[in-house]
Design an enzyme around this catalytic site. Structure first.
Site, PDB file in Angstrom:
ATOM      1  N   LYS A 126      42.125 -24.324 -34.052  1.00 41.21           N
ATOM      2  CA  LYS A 126      41.433 -23.974 -32.815  1.00 41.21           C
ATOM      3  C   LYS A 126      42.468 -23.620 -31.754  1.00 41.21           C
ATOM      4  CE  LYS A 126      38.219 -25.667 -29.335  1.00 41.21           C
ATOM      5  NZ  LYS A 126      37.263 -26.715 -28.969  1.00 41.21           N
ATOM      6  N   GLU A 144      47.956 -27.003 -39.843  1.00 43.41           N
ATOM      7  CA  GLU A 144      46.831 -27.798 -39.325  1.00 43.41           C
ATOM      8  C   GLU A 144      45.729 -27.902 -40.383  1.00 43.41           C
ATOM      9  OE1 GLU A 144      45.986 -29.517 -36.781  1.00 43.41           O
ATOM     10  OE2 GLU A 144      47.277 -28.993 -35.098  1.00 43.41           O
ATOM     11  N   LYS A 159      38.895 -20.813 -35.152  1.00 45.95           N
ATOM     12  CA  LYS A 159      38.171 -20.521 -33.913  1.00 45.95           C
ATOM     13  C   LYS A 159      39.147 -20.144 -32.808  1.00 45.95           C
ATOM     14  CE  LYS A 159      35.587 -22.908 -30.421  1.00 45.95           C
ATOM     15  NZ  LYS A 159      35.194 -24.185 -29.917  1.00 45.95           N
ATOM     16  N   SER A 202      31.933 -17.831 -27.597  1.00 51.69           N
ATOM     17  CA  SER A 202      31.115 -17.315 -26.502  1.00 51.69           C
ATOM     18  C   SER A 202      31.664 -16.028 -25.900  1.00 51.69           C
ATOM     19  CB  SER A 202      30.990 -18.395 -25.427  1.00 51.69           C
ATOM     20  OG  SER A 202      32.271 -18.813 -24.978  1.00 51.69           O
TER      21      SER A 202
HETATM   22  C1  PBG Z   1      34.321 -28.319 -27.324  1.00 49.39           C
HETATM   23  C2  PBG Z   1      34.088 -26.940 -27.749  1.00 49.39           C
HETATM   24  C3  PBG Z   1      34.371 -25.743 -27.087  1.00 49.39           C
HETATM   25  C4  PBG Z   1      33.827 -24.724 -27.860  1.00 49.39           C
HETATM   26  C5  PBG Z   1      33.276 -25.316 -28.980  1.00 49.39           C
HETATM   27  N1  PBG Z   1      33.457 -26.678 -28.905  1.00 49.39           N
HETATM   28  C6  PBG Z   1      34.974 -25.509 -25.779  1.00 49.39           C
HETATM   29  C7  PBG Z   1      36.401 -25.610 -25.562  1.00 49.39           C
HETATM   30  O1  PBG Z   1      37.187 -26.057 -26.388  1.00 49.39           O
HETATM   31  O2  PBG Z   1      36.761 -25.286 -24.451  1.00 49.39           O
HETATM   32  C8  PBG Z   1      33.822 -23.264 -27.519  1.00 49.39           C
HETATM   33  C9  PBG Z   1      32.690 -22.507 -28.064  1.00 49.39           C
HETATM   34  C10 PBG Z   1      32.535 -21.152 -27.522  1.00 49.39           C
HETATM   35  O3  PBG Z   1      33.289 -20.676 -26.664  1.00 49.39           O
HETATM   36  O4  PBG Z   1      31.569 -20.519 -27.951  1.00 49.39           O
HETATM   37  N2  PBG Z   1      35.608 -28.734 -27.284  1.00 49.39           N
END
Ligand code: PBG
Length: 328
Positions: free
Chosen positions: A195, A233, A248, A274
């Protein structure tokens, strides 16, 4: 022999032949729909930063979950927006918290649907950081204790999967041990293994009310320049007992998906986040491109890169299109 010897265009002449030789399908079974739940009742409130997405309450989320199941989506991924936040994010493990209520409601409404709970602290903490925040830093090992409590609470509510997204070291091992010790050996872990600290989470932080109050997340989320570190990771999470690995965001990290696909035999997921979704939706709404076609192309590209599973806000819409047209 006359030139050209081969004519690849022979396989592109009609839609039938194109379908015959298409290498990568997008089907409802490949997709996971994220759902946001907030406390209250009777709520279906549009999320301004994510066109077509809503915040639901526990009593309304069952309906949309049932539609997901009926259209062939195998799973939903739940995000909770609690009514109150504190320094440790203790609402996350409240047995009657918003996600726990939603899990029970979805289980009733759509018994066969796979219920996954995103597991993080940032939506629950007053400071918006993803764990125990002390001395300007998130403290890794104390945070694992909070994650473990939360995982048990989701398992007790009936979740099939927990999906830790906080990027603390040792998360998967800690959760696996806690779940097994408490008799939840069959609750699976979808790990947000790779991530990145991404600007593409912007619309989500607005939707889930989870932006950090101070500082950023670069002390735990990964540097966008690094691919090998992502493989490392993922290897750690696999050793610690992850059932599914996830990358992600997806679109800007297709190379990481491809490289990881070659290294692991676990199912591989990717999260079209998103900002990826909202960019396409906005460009479509502005008439700059065909939003439906671009969304499908983006998801197909993520699949082609090597993702078995795509978490996307477009899942339900794509499943409706599949129902209406018999294909995607
Ligand atoms: C929680 C989380 C996030 C997202 C998924 N789980 C936000 C972040 O890490 O800031 C992002 C999902 C998206 O942007 O659609 N930690």
């Amino acid at each position: 022999m006359s030139f050209p010897i081969d004519r690849p265009r022979r396989l592109r002449r009609t839609e039938s032949v194109r379908r015959l030789v298409r290498e990568t399908d997008v089907l409802p079974r490949h997709l996971i729909q994220p759902l946001f739940v907030e406390e209250g009742s009777g709520i279906k409130s549009p999320i301004s930063t994510l066109a077509g997405q809503f915040r639901w309450s526990p009593d309304t989320v069952g309906g949309v979950a049932r539609e997901c199941a009926e259209l062939g989506l195998p799973a939903v991924l739940l995000f909770g927006i609690p009514a109150k936040k504190d320094a440790l994010g203790s609402e996350a493990w409240n047995a009657d918290g918003v996600v726990q209520q939603a899990v029970r409601a979805i289980r009733d409404a759509a018994p066969g649907l796979v219920i996954m709970c995103d597991l993080c602290a940032c939506e629950y903490t007053s400071h918006g950081q993803c764990g125990v925040f002390e001395g300007g830093e998130v403290q890794n090992d104390p945070t694992l204790e909070l994650y473990a409590k939360t995982a048990l609470s989701y398992a007790e509510a009936g979740a099939d999967f927990v999906a830790p997204s906080g990027m603390m070291d040792g998360t998967v091992g800690a959760l696996r041990a806690a779940l097994d010790d408490a008799g939840h050996a069959s609750v699976a872990i979808l790990s947000y293994a790779v991530k990145y600290a991404s600007a593409f989470y912007g619309p989500f932080r607005e939707a889930a009310d989870s932006a950090p109050q101070e500082g950023d997340r670069r002390g735990y989320q990964m540097d966008p320049g690094n691919a090998r570190e992502g493989l490392r990771e993922a290897a750690l999470d696999e050793l610690e007992g992850a059932d599914i690995l996830m990358v992600k965001p997806a679109g800007p990290y297709l190379d990481v998906i491809t490289r990881l696909r070659e290294r692991t035999d676990l199912p591989l997921a990717a999260y079209q986040v998103s900002g990826e979704y909202a960019s396409i939706m906005h460009a479509g709404a502005a008439g700059l491109l065909d939003g439906d076609a671009a969304m499908l192309e983006a998801v197909r590209g993520i699949r082609r890169a090597g993702a078995d599973i795509v978490v996307t806000y477009a899942a339900l819409d794509l499943a409706r299109r599949y129902r209406d047209h018999g294909t995607l």
